[in-house]
Write an enzyme that holds these catalytic residues in place. Structure first.
Site, short mmCIF file in Angstrom:
data_model
loop_
_atom_site.label_atom_id
_atom_site.label_comp_id
_atom_site.label_asym_id
_atom_site.label_seq_id
_atom_site.Cartn_x
_atom_site.Cartn_y
_atom_site.Cartn_z
N HIS A 1 40.74 37.44 37.82
CA HIS A 1 40.03 36.68 36.79
C HIS A 1 39.08 37.61 36.05
O HIS A 1 38.82 38.72 36.51
CB HIS A 1 39.23 35.52 37.42
N ASP B 1 35.01 37.44 34.39
CA ASP B 1 33.82 36.60 34.51
C ASP B 1 33.45 36.06 33.13
O ASP B 1 33.59 36.74 32.12
CB ASP B 1 32.65 37.41 35.08
N HIS C 1 39.43 41.36 37.62
CA HIS C 1 39.18 41.81 38.98
C HIS C 1 39.59 40.74 39.98
O HIS C 1 39.80 39.58 39.61
CB HIS C 1 37.70 42.19 39.16
N ARG D 1 33.70 39.76 54.99
CA ARG D 1 33.08 40.45 53.85
C ARG D 1 32.23 39.45 53.07
O ARG D 1 32.60 38.28 52.93
CB ARG D 1 34.18 41.03 52.96
O1 LIG Z 1 33.92 39.44 46.02
C1 LIG Z 1 34.08 40.19 45.09
O2 LIG Z 1 34.11 41.40 45.20
C2 LIG Z 1 34.31 39.60 43.71
C3 LIG Z 1 33.53 38.35 43.44
C4 LIG Z 1 33.75 37.83 42.06
O3 LIG Z 1 34.55 38.33 41.34
C5 LIG Z 1 32.97 36.69 41.55
O4 LIG Z 1 32.17 36.10 42.28
O5 LIG Z 1 33.17 36.36 40.35
FE LIG Z 2 34.29 37.69 39.28
#
Ligand SMILES: O=C(O)CCC(=O)C(=O)O
Ligand SMILES: [Fe+2]
Length: 387
Positions: free
Chosen positions: A239, A241, A299, A309
């Site tokens: 996606h 942001d 990403h 994680r």
């Molecule tokens: O957990 C991650 O590394 C990515 C998190 C992410 O892309 C988000 O919260 O929009």
């Molecule tokens: Fe994100």
């Protein structure tokens, strides 16, 4: 049209409850992604590393400009946010996600709401579930924290407040460096001049109306439990942001991958955690503001067999009454205006409806441009036109 962030998802409710993933010895079929569903490849295919930029270095501006216009992502070190502030915030996330499922559900996000515990909202666009859980804060987490930790909530609220203050400052600094590298100054953005530096995330004082000209923000805590079959699971699907800028802190376990565009040499690149370092994403609104010069980075998060994680995203956007459109300086005969004006909440609503087609749905073609121009001229509301 939603005017506040909290209203952005009213017309697109998502009602999928997180399941307890902790004790599963096998990956259930509902979490098993196939190769044609974007399942992560075992090895990243692109090996050029994401730029790491020393914010206190003499070439920071130039390096940020290059990273933003090529990658749409970089890591920063020497950014001035104390490691202890990052650690305390990580501790809030760990404390929350290690609660029993029934406790976490006391803070569940309502289907049409924005704040609280739940699955990633983008889950509704995919046939398979993601191996993660999240907690979103827009406005104060105080009520949720009080319900969950009746005796310790102030400590957790303090950690969020401290984190948010630091991130707010860093996000402003980074945004002006990113824009500055393209020759854009505060004079070019009328809404940025009376920025009161307050955000919508006000942990101790309860939900607060934004002051005029203030920026908006959300904090997203993500947890990816260890997974029995990580090669077939997806932590968070690809996606972009919907922000101006996202600042991401990841715990010392890798999982974030970004897509490096570009024909044969493109591919997914792992962004390794750097102790004290922070990842910075160009979001869709910065892409719009820069008339497409800075790409918003695609990403995703992959998962691990043995390790949990945590990641913490600070989602930085403009004041909610501001309409973001390409800065006039970046528009000209050879670079026609690519996007129409949108507010953050309007864009979030568009994203909730169209997901990865959201940017193209606000893209202008010649006819849409003329129509939009008319609409703007006839528009008698008090929204601010950017750029
Ligand atoms: O957990 C991650 O590394 C990515 C998190 C992410 O892309 C988000 O919260 O929009
Ligand atoms: Fe994100």
């Amino acid at each position: 049209m939603p005017s506040k962030l909290a209203d952005a998802f009213r017309s697109h409710p998502v009602d999928i409850q997180p399941k307890n993933l902790h004790d599963l010895k096998e990956l259930p079929d509902s979490y098993r992604w196939s190769a044609d569903q974007d399942r992560p490849e075992p090895e990243p295919v692109h090996h050029e590393p994401v730029p790491v930029i020393d914010l206190s270095g003499p070439n920071a501006l130039e390096e940020i400009g290059h990273a933003c216009t090529t990658w749409g992502v970089f890591q920063v070190v020497n950014h001035g946010v104390p490691a202890a502030v990052l650690d305390r915030m990580e501790d809030v996330a760990k404390s929350f996600f290690s609660l029993p499922a029934h406790q976490k559900l006391k803070a569940a996000r309502s289907p049409d709401g924005i704040s609280g515990y739940g699955l990633a909202r983008i889950s509704s666009f995919f046939p398979k579930l993601m191996w993660s859980e999240g907690f979103t804060m827009v406005g104060s987490p105080l009520e949720h924290f009080h319900t969950i930790w009746p005796h310790h909530y102030t400590r957790f609220c303090d950690s969020v407040e401290e984190y948010e203050k630091q991130m707010q400052n860093l996000a402003q600094t980074l945004m002006w460096l990113m824009l500055g590298s393209l020759g854009i100054t505060k004079e070019d953005l009328n809404w940025a001049n009376n920025n009161s530096n307050s955000t919508t995330t006000t942990p101790r004082g309860g939900p607060k109306e934004e002051a005029a000209g203030s920026t908006s923000a959300a904090i997203q805590l993500n947890h990816y439990p260890a997974c029995p079959d990580p090669d077939r699971a997806m932590g968070l699907a690809p996606h972009t942001d919907s922000t101006l800028v996202t600042i991401l802190h990841q715990s010392n376990t890798s999982g974030l991958q970004v897509l490096r565009a570009g024909g044969g040499t493109g591919g997914w690149v792992t962004v390794p955690p750097i102790r004290g370092g922070l990842v910075v994403h160009v979001g869709d609104l910065l892409h719009i503001l820069t008339n497409g010069l800075c790409p918003s980075v695609v990403h995703r998060a992959v998962v691990n067999r043995d390790r949990n994680r945590i990641s913490i995203a600070y989602l930085h956007g403009p004041p909610s009454n501001v309409r973001i459109s390409p800065v006039q300086k970046l528009v000209g005969p050879s670079q026609p205006q690519m996007y129409r004006a949108v507010t953050w909440s309007e864009y979030l609503g568009t994203k909730a409806k169209h997901f990865d087609k959201a940017l193209s749905s606000v893209r202008l073609c010649a006819a849409a441009e003329a129509k939009d121009h008319n609409n703007n001229n006839n528009n008698n509301n008090n929204e601010v036109q950017v750029g």
